[in-house]
Motif scaffolding. Structure first.
Motif, PDB file in Angstrom:
ATOM      1  N   LEU A 117      -5.389   6.280  -7.361  1.00  0.00           N
ATOM      2  CA  LEU A 117      -5.560   6.133  -5.974  1.00  0.00           C
ATOM      3  C   LEU A 117      -5.448   7.045  -5.093  1.00  0.00           C
ATOM      4  N   LYS A 118      -4.843   7.817  -5.150  1.00  0.00           N
ATOM      5  CA  LYS A 118      -5.363   8.553  -3.919  1.00  0.00           C
ATOM      6  C   LYS A 118      -6.338   9.373  -3.608  1.00  0.00           C
ATOM      7  N   ALA A 119      -6.923   9.741  -5.443  1.00  0.00           N
ATOM      8  CA  ALA A 119      -7.652  10.666  -5.018  1.00  0.00           C
ATOM      9  C   ALA A 119      -9.468  10.054  -4.618  1.00  0.00           C
ATOM     10  N   GLN A 120      -9.512   8.438  -5.211  1.00  0.00           N
ATOM     11  CA  GLN A 120     -10.767   7.665  -5.375  1.00  0.00           C
ATOM     12  C   GLN A 120     -10.188   7.061  -3.939  1.00  0.00           C
ATOM     13  N   THR A 121      -9.070   6.629  -3.407  1.00  0.00           N
ATOM     14  CA  THR A 121      -9.513   5.294  -1.851  1.00  0.00           C
ATOM     15  C   THR A 121      -8.317   5.851  -1.267  1.00  0.00           C
ATOM     16  N   GLY A 122      -7.574   7.043  -1.130  1.00  0.00           N
ATOM     17  CA  GLY A 122      -6.506   7.670  -0.663  1.00  0.00           C
ATOM     18  C   GLY A 122      -5.503   7.172  -0.257  1.00  0.00           C
ATOM     19  N   ALA A 123      -4.860   5.713  -1.284  1.00  0.00           N
ATOM     20  CA  ALA A 123      -3.885   5.142  -0.755  1.00  0.00           C
ATOM     21  C   ALA A 123      -2.539   6.627  -0.801  1.00  0.00           C
ATOM     22  N   ASN A 124      -1.464   6.330  -0.154  1.00  0.00           N
ATOM     23  CA  ASN A 124      -0.747   6.333   0.571  1.00  0.00           C
ATOM     24  C   ASN A 124      -0.473   7.677  -1.174  1.00  0.00           C
ATOM     25  N   GLU A 125       0.199   8.447  -0.844  1.00  0.00           N
ATOM     26  CA  GLU A 125       0.707   8.155  -2.510  1.00  0.00           C
ATOM     27  C   GLU A 125       2.477   7.710  -2.526  1.00  0.00           C
ATOM     28  N   VAL A 126       3.054   8.032  -0.889  1.00  0.00           N
ATOM     29  CA  VAL A 126       4.583   7.882  -1.155  1.00  0.00           C
ATOM     30  C   VAL A 126       4.783   6.228  -0.847  1.00  0.00           C
ATOM     31  N   ILE A 127       3.823   5.633  -0.858  1.00  0.00           N
ATOM     32  CA  ILE A 127       4.336   3.678  -1.364  1.00  0.00           C
ATOM     33  C   ILE A 127       3.415   3.648  -2.675  1.00  0.00           C
ATOM     34  N   VAL A 128       2.821   4.078  -2.430  1.00  0.00           N
ATOM     35  CA  VAL A 128       2.051   4.020  -4.126  1.00  0.00           C
ATOM     36  C   VAL A 128       3.473   4.040  -4.999  1.00  0.00           C
ATOM     37  N   THR A 129       4.003   5.015  -5.066  1.00  0.00           N
ATOM     38  CA  THR A 129       5.001   5.566  -6.329  1.00  0.00           C
ATOM     39  C   THR A 129       5.898   5.673  -6.227  1.00  0.00           C
ATOM     40  N   ILE A 130       6.591   4.219  -4.748  1.00  0.00           N
ATOM     41  CA  ILE A 130       8.060   3.656  -4.593  1.00  0.00           C
ATOM     42  C   ILE A 130       7.483   2.423  -5.427  1.00  0.00           C
ATOM     43  N   MET A 131       6.356   1.704  -5.291  1.00  0.00           N
ATOM     44  CA  MET A 131       6.083   0.816  -5.572  1.00  0.00           C
ATOM     45  C   MET A 131       5.742   0.594  -7.091  1.00  0.00           C
ATOM     46  N   LEU A 132       5.149   1.783  -7.487  1.00  0.00           N
ATOM     47  CA  LEU A 132       5.012   1.870  -9.237  1.00  0.00           C
ATOM     48  C   LEU A 132       6.841   2.057  -9.863  1.00  0.00           C
ATOM     49  N   ASN A 133       7.766   2.470  -9.262  1.00  0.00           N
ATOM     50  CA  ASN A 133       8.951   2.739  -9.510  1.00  0.00           C
ATOM     51  C   ASN A 133       9.506   1.243  -9.667  1.00  0.00           C
ATOM     52  N   SER A 134       9.356   0.225  -8.782  1.00  0.00           N
ATOM     53  CA  SER A 134       9.661  -1.539  -9.032  1.00  0.00           C
ATOM     54  C   SER A 134       8.939  -2.249 -10.490  1.00  0.00           C
ATOM     55  N   VAL A 135       7.584  -1.240 -10.403  1.00  0.00           N
ATOM     56  CA  VAL A 135       6.662  -2.165 -11.620  1.00  0.00           C
ATOM     57  C   VAL A 135       7.353  -1.480 -12.941  1.00  0.00           C
ATOM     58  N   ALA A 136       7.791  -0.317 -13.083  1.00  0.00           N
ATOM     59  CA  ALA A 136       8.166   0.194 -14.065  1.00  0.00           C
ATOM     60  C   ALA A 136       9.403  -0.541 -14.130  1.00  0.00           C
TER      61      ALA A 136
END
Length: 402
Positions: A183-202
């Motif tokens: 997501l960071k490489a292809q869309t420029g999504a902020n990795e801080v937000i993405v990884t924090i959200m993935l913590n909740s998903v996991a």
């Protein structure tokens, strides 16, 4: 490439790629001094809090002007008892009735340090590339889920089973971190937000998995898996009553591998180059997107390795809280270690000692174990603001001016 400059957004202090070796050693020693000073200052602040909350100190302070020595002695005893108890609970218990009980605290420190070292190494790799991977917690949960499933559901010969389960944990963490990397490489999504959200998903995904019959003990509704088969468990290094297992050796091996990867390999050079200056690295012909994805997957793989040392080591069952707060503590470990493999390993041992010693400190010295969390938080604050450390330590101010 020799003119690559340090990016202002890079986490931690890093040396220029073209700096002479002696200059790099000087910078590293300065960073080590800052980390040690941060720990010392944190212990000093902890001492103030211990004394301020001690009932005997509060009682003696009521007649301080009549007998000031009573207050001073109460302060000394409260702080000394707390830190001596922490030493006895984490390094060596000199009051133990036998040698096994005496050295067991240090083995417990290494047990707690093992997953912290692995997860801290993973985050340090991301930080060296300028990537703020805050998702080690979720990556550990997914690593524990896949590694644990291989461990309890797929019988294999001993030894082979351990390797397969450990690889499953590594793969689970790498895939979960890879999502953020793509997501960071292809869309420029902020990795801080993405990884924090993935913590909740996991967390919620693992909670759901622990409702499925495949992940539950037959006939039970408790949200925990069957125990990992004996052939998939790390062998003990010493034996009962010690919990120290071969996962600690894996953590040491991971430290050496990460050092070689970052300092001596082409992949490591690309990671450091992107961390120094992304635009210069792209101009030099590097694929920044691929470096980002690769770095995140390496970071997640090490977080998965941390989960593997848990589910295949000290913990034998998969449950939603298996990772505890290790994924978040690893951030502090990486920062305290200045994103260097050896420094991160030493910081992991220090935090393992704080955790191991906190239990005896609470029972023997009647000091709340929450003081350990305060120490960790103060260390983070001081590492994030090195100017505070230099302002508090006179010789560091003089060295900085020179």
């Amino acid at each position: 490439m020799k003119r690559l400059k340090q990016s202002k957004g890079t986490v931690g202090s890093v040396t220029d790629l073209a700096q002479p070796e002696h200059s790099r050693w000087k910078v590293w020693l300065d960073q080590a001094g800052l980390s040690i000073a941060a720990v010392v200052i944190a212990l000093g602040i902890g001492a103030v809090l211990i004394a301020a909350t001690n009932l005997e100190v509060q009682r003696a302070s009521g007649y301080f002007f009549a007998r000031p020595t009573d207050t001073l002695m109460a302060i000394w005893h409260s702080v000394a008892d707390a830190y001596v108890s922490m030493f006895r609970g984490s390094v060596f218990d000199f009051n133990a009735p036998n040698w096994q009980r005496a050295i067991r605290p240090f083995t417990e420190t290494l047990v707690f340090a093992t997953p912290l070292i692995c997860a801290g190494l993973g985050l340090s790799v991301g930080f060296r590339a300028g990537l703020f991977n805050i998702g080690a917690q979720g990556q550990m949960l997914m690593g524990a889920a896949l590694g644990g499933y291989v461990g309890f559901a797929i019988p294999m010969p001993a030894g082979v089973h351990l390797i397969a389960a450990l690889l499953g944990a590594i793969l689970g963490g790498a895939i979960w971190a890879g999502i953020a990397g793509v997501l960071k490489a292809q869309t420029g999504a902020n990795e801080v937000i993405v990884t924090i959200m993935l913590n909740s998903v996991a967390l919620f995904l693992l909670s759901w998995l622990l409702t499925l019959p495949t992940f539950l003990v037959p006939g039970s509704t408790n949200p925990q898996s069957p125990p990992v088969l004996e052939g998939a468990q790390f062998p003990a290094l010493i034996g009962p009553p010690f919990r120290l297992h071969a996962g600690f050796l894996v953590a040491l091996l991971a430290t050496a591998v990460v050092w070689w990867l970052i300092e001596r390999s082409t992949i490591g050079f690309e990671i450091r180059a992107v961390g120094h200056n992304m635009e210069a690295a792209r101009f030099a012909g590097m694929s920044v997107g691929m470096v980002t994805i690769r770095t995140m997957m390496i970071s997640g793989a090490l977080a998965g390795l941390a989960a593997g040392t848990l589910i295949l080591g000290t913990e034998s069952r998969l449950e939603s809280g298996i990772a505890g707060s290790i994924g978040f503590d690893a951030i502090t470990v990486a920062l305290l270690g200045r994103n260097r493999p050896v420094g991160t390993a030493l910081a992991g041992v220090l935090f393992g000692a704080l955790k191991a010693g906190g239990f005896l400190m609470q029972t023997a010295a009647n000091t709340p174990i929450d003081i350990v969390l305060v120490l960790q938080s103060v260390i983070v604050l001081l590492i994030a603001a090195p100017a505070l450390v230099r302002a508090a330590i006179p010789f560091m101010r003089a060295e900085k001016k020179s």
